[in-house]
Design a protein around this motif. Structure first.
Motif, PDB file in Angstrom:
ATOM      1  N   ALA A  19       0.850  -1.194   0.000  1.00 34.95           N
ATOM      2  CA  ALA A  19       0.000   0.000   0.000  1.00 34.95           C
ATOM      3  C   ALA A  19       0.886   1.244   0.000  1.00 34.95           C
ATOM      4  N   VAL A  20       0.506   2.232  -0.785  1.00 35.24           N
ATOM      5  CA  VAL A  20       1.279   3.470  -0.881  1.00 35.24           C
ATOM      6  C   VAL A  20       0.483   4.568  -0.186  1.00 35.24           C
ATOM      7  N   PRO A  21       1.107   5.323   0.748  1.00 34.33           N
ATOM      8  CA  PRO A  21       0.345   6.415   1.368  1.00 34.33           C
ATOM      9  C   PRO A  21       0.003   7.469   0.320  1.00 34.33           C
ATOM     10  N   LEU A  22      -1.217   7.971   0.383  1.00 31.26           N
ATOM     11  CA  LEU A  22      -1.598   9.024  -0.564  1.00 31.26           C
ATOM     12  C   LEU A  22      -1.184  10.377   0.008  1.00 31.26           C
ATOM     13  N   ALA A  23      -0.350  11.084  -0.713  1.00 29.93           N
ATOM     14  CA  ALA A  23       0.081  12.438  -0.334  1.00 29.93           C
ATOM     15  C   ALA A  23       0.584  12.488   1.111  1.00 29.93           C
ATOM     16  N   GLY A  24       1.208  11.388   1.546  1.00 30.76           N
ATOM     17  CA  GLY A  24       1.773  11.346   2.893  1.00 30.76           C
ATOM     18  C   GLY A  24       0.727  11.347   3.994  1.00 30.76           C
ATOM     19  N   GLY A  25      -0.535  11.219   3.640  1.00 29.31           N
ATOM     20  CA  GLY A  25      -1.615  11.306   4.626  1.00 29.31           C
ATOM     21  C   GLY A  25      -2.129   9.939   5.034  1.00 29.31           C
ATOM     22  N   PRO A  26      -3.293   9.922   5.683  1.00 28.14           N
ATOM     23  CA  PRO A  26      -3.810   8.658   6.199  1.00 28.14           C
ATOM     24  C   PRO A  26      -4.426   7.739   5.132  1.00 28.14           C
ATOM     25  N   ALA A  27      -4.813   8.270   3.984  1.00 28.94           N
ATOM     26  CA  ALA A  27      -5.391   7.429   2.934  1.00 28.94           C
ATOM     27  C   ALA A  27      -4.266   6.701   2.177  1.00 28.94           C
ATOM     28  N   TRP A  28      -4.629   5.652   1.453  1.00 31.00           N
ATOM     29  CA  TRP A  28      -3.604   4.875   0.743  1.00 31.00           C
ATOM     30  C   TRP A  28      -4.174   4.332  -0.566  1.00 31.00           C
ATOM     31  N   PHE A  29      -3.280   3.819  -1.392  1.00 28.48           N
ATOM     32  CA  PHE A  29      -3.732   3.164  -2.617  1.00 28.48           C
ATOM     33  C   PHE A  29      -2.747   2.063  -2.972  1.00 28.48           C
ATOM     34  N   SER A  30      -3.265   1.085  -3.676  1.00 29.68           N
ATOM     35  CA  SER A  30      -2.365   0.030  -4.171  1.00 29.68           C
ATOM     36  C   SER A  30      -2.495  -0.089  -5.693  1.00 29.68           C
ATOM     37  N   HIS A  31      -3.556   0.542  -6.247  1.00 32.89           N
ATOM     38  CA  HIS A  31      -3.795   0.504  -7.692  1.00 32.89           C
ATOM     39  C   HIS A  31      -4.192   1.904  -8.157  1.00 32.89           C
ATOM     40  N   VAL A  32      -4.006   2.135  -9.425  1.00 31.56           N
ATOM     41  CA  VAL A  32      -4.450   3.403 -10.011  1.00 31.56           C
ATOM     42  C   VAL A  32      -5.256   3.096 -11.271  1.00 31.56           C
ATOM     43  N   GLU A  33      -6.041   4.084 -11.658  1.00 32.25           N
ATOM     44  CA  GLU A  33      -6.717   3.995 -12.951  1.00 32.25           C
ATOM     45  C   GLU A  33      -5.870   4.794 -13.948  1.00 32.25           C
ATOM     46  N   HIS A  34      -5.459   4.122 -15.014  1.00 35.28           N
ATOM     47  CA  HIS A  34      -4.667   4.790 -16.048  1.00 35.28           C
ATOM     48  C   HIS A  34      -5.654   5.308 -17.099  1.00 35.28           C
ATOM     49  N   ARG A  36      -6.582   7.730 -20.489  1.00 42.02           N
ATOM     50  CA  ARG A  36      -6.083   8.394 -21.700  1.00 42.02           C
ATOM     51  C   ARG A  36      -7.277   8.921 -22.469  1.00 42.02           C
ATOM     52  N   ARG A  37      -7.038   9.914 -23.313  1.00 40.89           N
ATOM     53  CA  ARG A  37      -8.157  10.465 -24.087  1.00 40.89           C
ATOM     54  C   ARG A  37      -8.600   9.512 -25.187  1.00 40.89           C
ATOM     55  N   ASP A  38      -7.659   8.682 -25.654  1.00 41.23           N
ATOM     56  CA  ASP A  38      -7.961   7.892 -26.857  1.00 41.23           C
ATOM     57  C   ASP A  38      -7.981   6.394 -26.592  1.00 41.23           C
ATOM     58  N   ALA A  39      -8.105   6.000 -25.339  1.00 41.50           N
ATOM     59  CA  ALA A  39      -8.096   4.562 -25.035  1.00 41.50           C
ATOM     60  C   ALA A  39      -8.928   4.323 -23.789  1.00 41.50           C
ATOM     61  N   PRO A  40      -9.475   3.101 -23.643  1.00 37.50           N
ATOM     62  CA  PRO A  40     -10.264   2.836 -22.436  1.00 37.50           C
ATOM     63  C   PRO A  40      -9.400   2.890 -21.179  1.00 37.50           C
ATOM     64  N   ALA A  41     -10.045   3.201 -20.051  1.00 40.06           N
ATOM     65  CA  ALA A  41      -9.331   3.258 -18.773  1.00 40.06           C
ATOM     66  C   ALA A  41      -8.855   1.863 -18.394  1.00 40.06           C
ATOM     67  N   GLU A  42      -7.695   1.799 -17.738  1.00 44.79           N
ATOM     68  CA  GLU A  42      -7.149   0.514 -17.298  1.00 44.79           C
ATOM     69  C   GLU A  42      -6.765   0.601 -15.830  1.00 44.79           C
ATOM     70  N   ARG A  43      -6.949  -0.493 -15.102  1.00 45.29           N
ATOM     71  CA  ARG A  43      -6.534  -0.545 -13.704  1.00 45.29           C
ATOM     72  C   ARG A  43      -5.143  -1.143 -13.650  1.00 45.29           C
ATOM     73  N   VAL A  44      -4.201  -0.437 -13.031  1.00 51.18           N
ATOM     74  CA  VAL A  44      -2.831  -0.962 -12.978  1.00 51.18           C
ATOM     75  C   VAL A  44      -2.318  -0.878 -11.538  1.00 51.18           C
ATOM     76  N   PRO A  45      -1.411  -1.779 -11.152  1.00 52.79           N
ATOM     77  CA  PRO A  45      -0.863  -1.713  -9.786  1.00 52.79           C
ATOM     78  C   PRO A  45       0.059  -0.506  -9.624  1.00 52.79           C
ATOM     79  N   ALA A  46       0.109   0.005  -8.400  1.00 57.41           N
ATOM     80  CA  ALA A  46       0.961   1.169  -8.133  1.00 57.41           C
ATOM     81  C   ALA A  46       2.413   0.847  -8.465  1.00 57.41           C
ATOM     82  N   SER A  47       2.791  -0.425  -8.312  1.00 63.95           N
ATOM     83  CA  SER A  47       4.186  -0.807  -8.569  1.00 63.95           C
ATOM     84  C   SER A  47       4.563  -0.622 -10.041  1.00 63.95           C
ATOM     85  N   ALA A  48       3.549  -0.516 -10.927  1.00 60.57           N
ATOM     86  CA  ALA A  48       3.850  -0.350 -12.356  1.00 60.57           C
ATOM     87  C   ALA A  48       3.929   1.122 -12.767  1.00 60.57           C
TER      88      ALA A  48
END
Ligand code: HH2
Length: 339
Positions: A19-34, A36-48
């Protein structure tokens, strides 16, 4: 910009490995939504994520006006205007404004935002001398009445200058530093923190059929460009708050898309501020026409925003928002005075 990364923010405990702390605060994330304007959204791990993106998303935001961002902060609103959509005319005059500010601080406000020009849809611009005459005595009174910082909500350099001299310490510009070129330069010279907000068009016409290619990404690109512009003027990123500008040149679907995806703005590397309090879209969804009766809907939106890691809430109803945040934090994160 062609790649956008929206952290999928979590608040539950315990945090999993990775888990990665979000902005050094109490919230966290392990995945992000990637996105783009020209492609469908993709879920990727924070490690990528590219290293620079991960660093920006996870780095602690420095305090602004002495406010740290280890918990959500409340900006209490004082409009010294005759025509604001919700509290117009109620707090004009230094004595009434100071009493209201004192109460808001007792109720949990971390900063008080004073505005002398209504920016509600359809509002006309206020001449500079009138705006100064409204805000100057009020900010002078607030500077001795409350211990928290005061911000000035203005688009105009001369108004900001008068407010800062009277004791304000942050400039909140709903035009995102596009209305008055001298305002950004002044803030840089004075070493002031700023809030840069997105608005499409000016208040008088902004709700006349607002259009975007992609509202979320267009607002993001605007804020990214303005943050760079302010940095070029000499305002470091650590002194910049960003705000997507709920209700400013946005229809119901635009507002909801931004709120649903508001964690995207953490990728700008600045604390995120959301001002949804009592706004028209809450009336549209709830069917409540009277803005004064939109507190419950405002709190629902505020909690949805902090769940995505938003650091500052600009609100009219400070006591109610503070209570809601305390309960949300206690239940969601196990944080309370008794633990
Ligand atoms: N909204 C308003 C005014 N200033 N500043 C920021 N940073 N973000 C906002 O969302 C924002 C703002 C409009 O709301 P309000 O002050 O309540 O009404 P009015 O503009 O009619 O005075």
């Amino acid at each position: 910009m062609s790649d956008y990364f929206r952290p999928l923010v979590r608040n539950d405990r315990p945090r999993p490995d990775g888990a990665v702390p979000l902005a050094g605060g109490p919230a966290w994330f392990s995945h992000v939504e990637h996105l783009r304007r020209d492609a469908p959204a993709e879920r990727v791990p924070a490690s990528a994520l590219p290293g620079a993106v991960l660093d920006t998303l996870s780095a602690a935001r420095p305090p602004v006006c002495g406010m740290s961002f280890d918990r959500p902060r409340i900006m209490g609103i004082i409009n010294v205007t005759p025509d604001s959509f919700s509290d117009g005319g109620r707090f004009s005059g230094p004595a009434r404004a100071a009493a209201h500010a004192r109460q808001m601080v007792a109720d949990g406000a971390d900063i008080i935002d004073v505005g002398g020009e209504s920016t509600r849809p359809g509002a006309a611009a206020v001449p500079i001398p009138s705006e100064i005459a409204r805000i100057e005595p009020v900010i002078t009174a607030l500077s001795s009445a409350v211990s928290v910082p005061v911000s000035i909500d203005t688009r105009k350099y001369s108004v900001a200058e008068a407010a800062i001299k009277a004791g304000a310490s942050l400039v909140n510009d709903v035009s995102g530093f596009t209305y008055d070129r001298m305002l950004g330069q002044y803030c840089a010279r004075q070493g002031l923190p700023v809030c840069v907000m997105h608005a499409s068009g000016d208040p008088e016409t902004m709700q006349d059929n607002p259009r975007y290619d992609d509202v979320l990404l267009d607002v993001y690109d605007f804020l990214a460009a303005q943050v760079l512009m302010l940095q070029d003027l000499g305002i470091p990123r650590g002194r910049i708050l960003v705000d997507p500008g709920i209700g400013f040149g946005k229809n119901l679907a635009h507002n909801l898309t931004i709120l649903r995806n508001v964690s995207l703005f953490h990728a700008l590397g600045c604390p995120v501020l959301v001002g949804a309090s009592r706004k028209g879209f809450i009336g549209r969804i709830s069917g409540v026409q009277d803005a004064d009766r939109r507190m419950p809907g405002s709190i629902a939106v505020a909690l949805a925003a902090v769940a995505q890691g938003v650091q500052i809430l600009r609100v009219h109803d400070v006591a109610e928002t503070a209570q809601a945040l305390a309960l949300w934090s206690a239940v969601e994160r196990g944080e309370s005075d008794d633990t």
